[in-house]
Enzyme design. Structure first.
Site, short mmCIF file in Angstrom:
data_model
loop_
_atom_site.label_atom_id
_atom_site.label_comp_id
_atom_site.label_asym_id
_atom_site.label_seq_id
_atom_site.Cartn_x
_atom_site.Cartn_y
_atom_site.Cartn_z
N THR A 133 38.03 41.46 25.20
CA THR A 133 38.25 42.74 25.90
C THR A 133 36.95 43.51 26.02
O THR A 133 36.65 44.09 27.08
CB THR A 133 39.29 43.57 25.14
OG1 THR A 133 40.53 42.86 25.10
CG2 THR A 133 39.51 44.92 25.81
N HIS A 156 34.84 42.07 28.75
CA HIS A 156 35.31 42.48 30.08
C HIS A 156 34.82 43.89 30.41
O HIS A 156 34.40 44.16 31.54
CB HIS A 156 36.84 42.44 30.13
CG HIS A 156 37.41 41.06 30.21
ND1 HIS A 156 37.24 40.25 31.30
CD2 HIS A 156 38.17 40.37 29.32
CE1 HIS A 156 37.87 39.10 31.09
NE2 HIS A 156 38.44 39.15 29.89
N CYS A 170 60.24 55.65 21.61
CA CYS A 170 61.02 54.82 22.52
C CYS A 170 62.03 53.98 21.73
O CYS A 170 62.03 53.95 20.49
CB CYS A 170 60.10 53.91 23.33
SG CYS A 170 59.26 52.63 22.36
N LEU A 172 49.87 33.06 24.35
CA LEU A 172 49.04 34.23 24.09
C LEU A 172 47.98 34.41 25.16
O LEU A 172 47.62 35.54 25.50
CB LEU A 172 48.37 34.11 22.72
CG LEU A 172 47.49 35.31 22.33
CD1 LEU A 172 48.35 36.48 21.87
CD2 LEU A 172 46.48 34.95 21.26
N GLY A 173 47.46 33.31 25.71
CA GLY A 173 46.42 33.38 26.73
C GLY A 173 46.89 34.17 27.94
O GLY A 173 48.00 33.97 28.43
N LEU A 174 46.05 35.08 28.40
CA LEU A 174 46.42 35.97 29.49
C LEU A 174 45.79 35.48 30.80
O LEU A 174 44.57 35.53 30.97
CB LEU A 174 45.94 37.39 29.19
CG LEU A 174 46.56 38.53 30.00
CD1 LEU A 174 48.06 38.58 29.78
CD2 LEU A 174 45.91 39.86 29.62
#
Length: 342
Positions: free
Chosen positions: A40, A43, A96, A262-264
């Site tokens: 992250t 990125h 929530c 899990l891989g996005l």
């Protein structure tokens, strides 16, 4: 204090002075000792399409960290100044349906530390006490700093029972490597992991994978052949986000196999849903960590002798962040650590 900041809406990071945060009611002020560099963060540094849509500037980055409690806000209990801590980087609403039911990892209003609010690439960070994990047993500082991605690996790997099962992991990034170590420790019969980087596959071998396969040279079916499997893999852990990886995984699962994702992926892609249906394959999406069941599992695994040291391949002082990020961005490294004590 010094902090690593996304100062401008353009590629790059800036080491600058920012005000030291102050803990409010229910907050904990933490002196940061170590941080881990995450995909992250890469990125955000490169300022790609995702980062431009997710991050406003200026923003202090970082969500993988270990530190020492420096001060407590009012109404904080069971945490003491001087405690060694890590932090759950998903801050949830608490109101929530899922939060009220104790399923905080499913909160629809999650805010990410170092993405939606200022993070831990700094000399100090503030977190709500409910997001602070106190290390009650001894743990190496570098390992404590990567409890966040370690939690992703544990959450994924332990989604299905592993004892005696044949496990296929696609993607030998740091989380995939940690998942291989967890699967081996948790009693899998065979653990195979695939990637296109020989350097990362070598790290996976050191972490406990039985078989590593460079899929730029061999199909996944070769892993079946080498392991002597006749019906396919029982468990799949997809860590890469690559369309071809999931397709190959589906094609090499046994009937009734189970896959945790899990891989996005960067974009939508097609898979063979007929194969999934007729082989009765279960697919489960994974995001983050279960709060805090996964954290208990992580601690117990380490107490029981799980060794994550092979996954850490570099440590840099925070002033050398440019070199640290450059190494983390290669396809050769494991986890890269920034030391904030200098």
């Amino acid at each position: 204090m010094k902090a690593l900041v996304k100062q401008h809406a353009e590629p790059g990071l800036w080491l600058v002075d920012v005000p030291e945060p102050e803990p409010g009611p229910g907050d904990v002020l933490i002196r940061v000792l170590r941080t881990g560099i995450c995909g992250t963060d890469l990125h955000i540094r490169s300022w790609d399409t995702w980062a431009r849509g997710a991050v406003s500037t200026p923003r202090v980055l970082g969500h993988e960290f270990a530190g020492e409690v420096a001060a407590l806000g009012p109404d904080v209990e069971d945490i003491a100044v001087g405690d060694l801590v890590s932090g759950e980087g998903h801050l949830v609403c608490g109101r929530c349906r899922n939060c009220l039911a104790g399923r905080r990892h499913l909160c629809r209003s999650t805010i990410g530390l170092g993405v939606g609010r200022d993070g831990a690439f700094a000399e100090y960070v503030v977190l709500p006490a409910g997001n602070v994990w106190v290390h009650r047993t001894p743990v190496d500082l570098d390992i404590a700093a990567i409890f966040d991605p370690f939690g992703n690996a544990v959450h994924t790997a332990l989604s299905f029972p592993l004892v005696g099962e044949d496990v296929l992991i696609t993607g030998a990034g740091p989380i995939g490597i940690m998942a291989a170590a967890v699967a081996r420790h948790a009693g899998a019969r065979h653990v195979a992991i695939t990637d296109v980087s020989d350097a990362r596959l070598e790290i996976a071998r050191k972490a406990g994978a039985d078989l590593t396969l460079n899929v730029s040279e061999h199909p996944v079916a070769e892993a079946q052949r080498r392991l002597g499997l006749k019906e396919g893999f029982d468990i799949g852990l997809e860590m890469s986000g690559r369309p071809e990886a999931l397709r190959e995984m589906v094609g090499n699962m046994t009937h009734g196999g189970r896959i945790a994702l899990l891989g996005l992926p960067a974009e939508e892609f097609a898979v063979d849903w007929s194969r999934i249906v007729t082989s009765m394959i279960t697919i489960k999406g994974i995001y983050g960590r279960e709060m805090f069941e996964t954290w208990y599992a992580m601690t117990v695994l380490l107490e029981a002798g799980l060794d994550l040291s092979p996954v850490i391949t570099g440590t840099y002082g925070y002033r050398d962040h440019q070199a640290a990020f450059d190494e983390a961005a290669t396809a050769r490294s494991g986890k890269i650590i920034l030391d904030w004590t200098g």
